[in-house]
Design a protein around this motif. Sequence first.
Motif, PDB file in Angstrom:
ATOM      1  N   LEU A  21     124.142 -23.963  29.958  1.00 40.78           N
ATOM      2  CA  LEU A  21     124.283 -24.089  31.408  1.00 40.78           C
ATOM      3  C   LEU A  21     125.327 -23.082  31.882  1.00 40.78           C
ATOM      4  N   PHE A  22     124.928 -22.179  32.759  1.00 47.11           N
ATOM      5  CA  PHE A  22     125.784 -21.107  33.265  1.00 47.11           C
ATOM      6  C   PHE A  22     125.883 -21.269  34.775  1.00 47.11           C
ATOM      7  N   THR A  23     127.105 -21.282  35.302  1.00 47.33           N
ATOM      8  CA  THR A  23     127.313 -21.357  36.741  1.00 47.33           C
ATOM      9  C   THR A  23     127.566 -19.953  37.280  1.00 47.33           C
ATOM     10  N   VAL A  24     126.680 -19.525  38.179  1.00 49.98           N
ATOM     11  CA  VAL A  24     126.811 -18.211  38.827  1.00 49.98           C
ATOM     12  C   VAL A  24     127.477 -18.441  40.175  1.00 49.98           C
ATOM     13  N   ARG A  25     128.500 -17.644  40.465  1.00 51.27           N
ATOM     14  CA  ARG A  25     129.218 -17.781  41.737  1.00 51.27           C
ATOM     15  C   ARG A  25     129.037 -16.520  42.576  1.00 51.27           C
ATOM     16  N   GLN A  26     128.909 -16.716  43.862  1.00 49.77           N
ATOM     17  CA  GLN A  26     128.701 -15.611  44.797  1.00 49.77           C
ATOM     18  C   GLN A  26     130.050 -15.093  45.282  1.00 49.77           C
ATOM     19  N   ILE A  27     130.645 -14.223  44.454  1.00 47.18           N
ATOM     20  CA  ILE A  27     131.931 -13.618  44.794  1.00 47.18           C
ATOM     21  C   ILE A  27     131.696 -12.121  44.955  1.00 47.18           C
ATOM     22  N   GLU A  28     132.072 -11.592  46.112  1.00 51.58           N
ATOM     23  CA  GLU A  28     131.883 -10.172  46.434  1.00 51.58           C
ATOM     24  C   GLU A  28     130.424  -9.742  46.341  1.00 51.58           C
ATOM     25  N   LEU A  29     129.501 -10.645  46.658  1.00 45.53           N
ATOM     26  CA  LEU A  29     128.075 -10.335  46.587  1.00 45.53           C
ATOM     27  C   LEU A  29     127.382 -10.725  47.889  1.00 45.53           C
ATOM     28  N   SER A  30     126.446  -9.885  48.317  1.00 44.29           N
ATOM     29  CA  SER A  30     125.581 -10.265  49.431  1.00 44.29           C
ATOM     30  C   SER A  30     124.621 -11.337  48.930  1.00 44.29           C
ATOM     31  N   ASP A  31     123.878 -11.949  49.828  1.00 43.91           N
ATOM     32  CA  ASP A  31     122.902 -12.957  49.413  1.00 43.91           C
ATOM     33  C   ASP A  31     121.867 -12.357  48.458  1.00 43.91           C
ATOM     34  N   ASP A  32     121.402 -11.143  48.749  1.00 45.42           N
ATOM     35  CA  ASP A  32     120.424 -10.489  47.873  1.00 45.42           C
ATOM     36  C   ASP A  32     121.021 -10.196  46.493  1.00 45.42           C
ATOM     37  N   GLU A  33     122.261  -9.728  46.462  1.00 48.34           N
ATOM     38  CA  GLU A  33     122.923  -9.449  45.183  1.00 48.34           C
ATOM     39  C   GLU A  33     123.136 -10.741  44.384  1.00 48.34           C
ATOM     40  N   PHE A  34     123.467 -11.819  45.086  1.00 43.81           N
ATOM     41  CA  PHE A  34     123.642 -13.114  44.427  1.00 43.81           C
ATOM     42  C   PHE A  34     122.330 -13.567  43.786  1.00 43.81           C
ATOM     43  N   GLU A  35     121.235 -13.463  44.527  1.00 40.58           N
ATOM     44  CA  GLU A  35     119.922 -13.837  43.982  1.00 40.58           C
ATOM     45  C   GLU A  35     119.573 -12.964  42.778  1.00 40.58           C
TER      46      GLU A  35
END
Length: 137
Positions: A104-118
């Motif tokens: 289980l890996f938690t990805v966090r949206q830090i310094e990322l646009s929504d597209d980059e996060f996806e």
Amino acid sequence: MSPSDESTVASRHVSAVIRCSPDQVYRYAADPANLPTWAAGLASSAVTVDGDTLIADSPMGEVTVRFVERNAFGVLDHDVTLPSGTTVTNPVRVLSHPDGAEVLFTVRQIELSDDEFERDVRLVADDLNRLKGVLER
């Protein structure tokens, strides 16, 4: 950050079930020498070990990585310091699962646009599936 702050950090949990024991998965994933075989989003070539810090060429550029100490709990949390200087903490767990182990890996949206996060979520899923493929061979 206060609860009313509109710039909260989004998180997404990504997992893969691997038909191997949790101990086998943990030992393989925790070994820095194995990172290039499955963690393409982190290490695109052999990593350099400098004490408890790993230096890796990643798709983002050179990053440094520090894992928590090896432990009996399946915790593979690691801090990645990006080329920008920002450090991102990545929570990772190897859990017991009826079919073997679940990573289980938690990805966090830090310094990322929504597209980059996806894109990052997809890359982590690809990495976990690559880990599954390597270990189930």
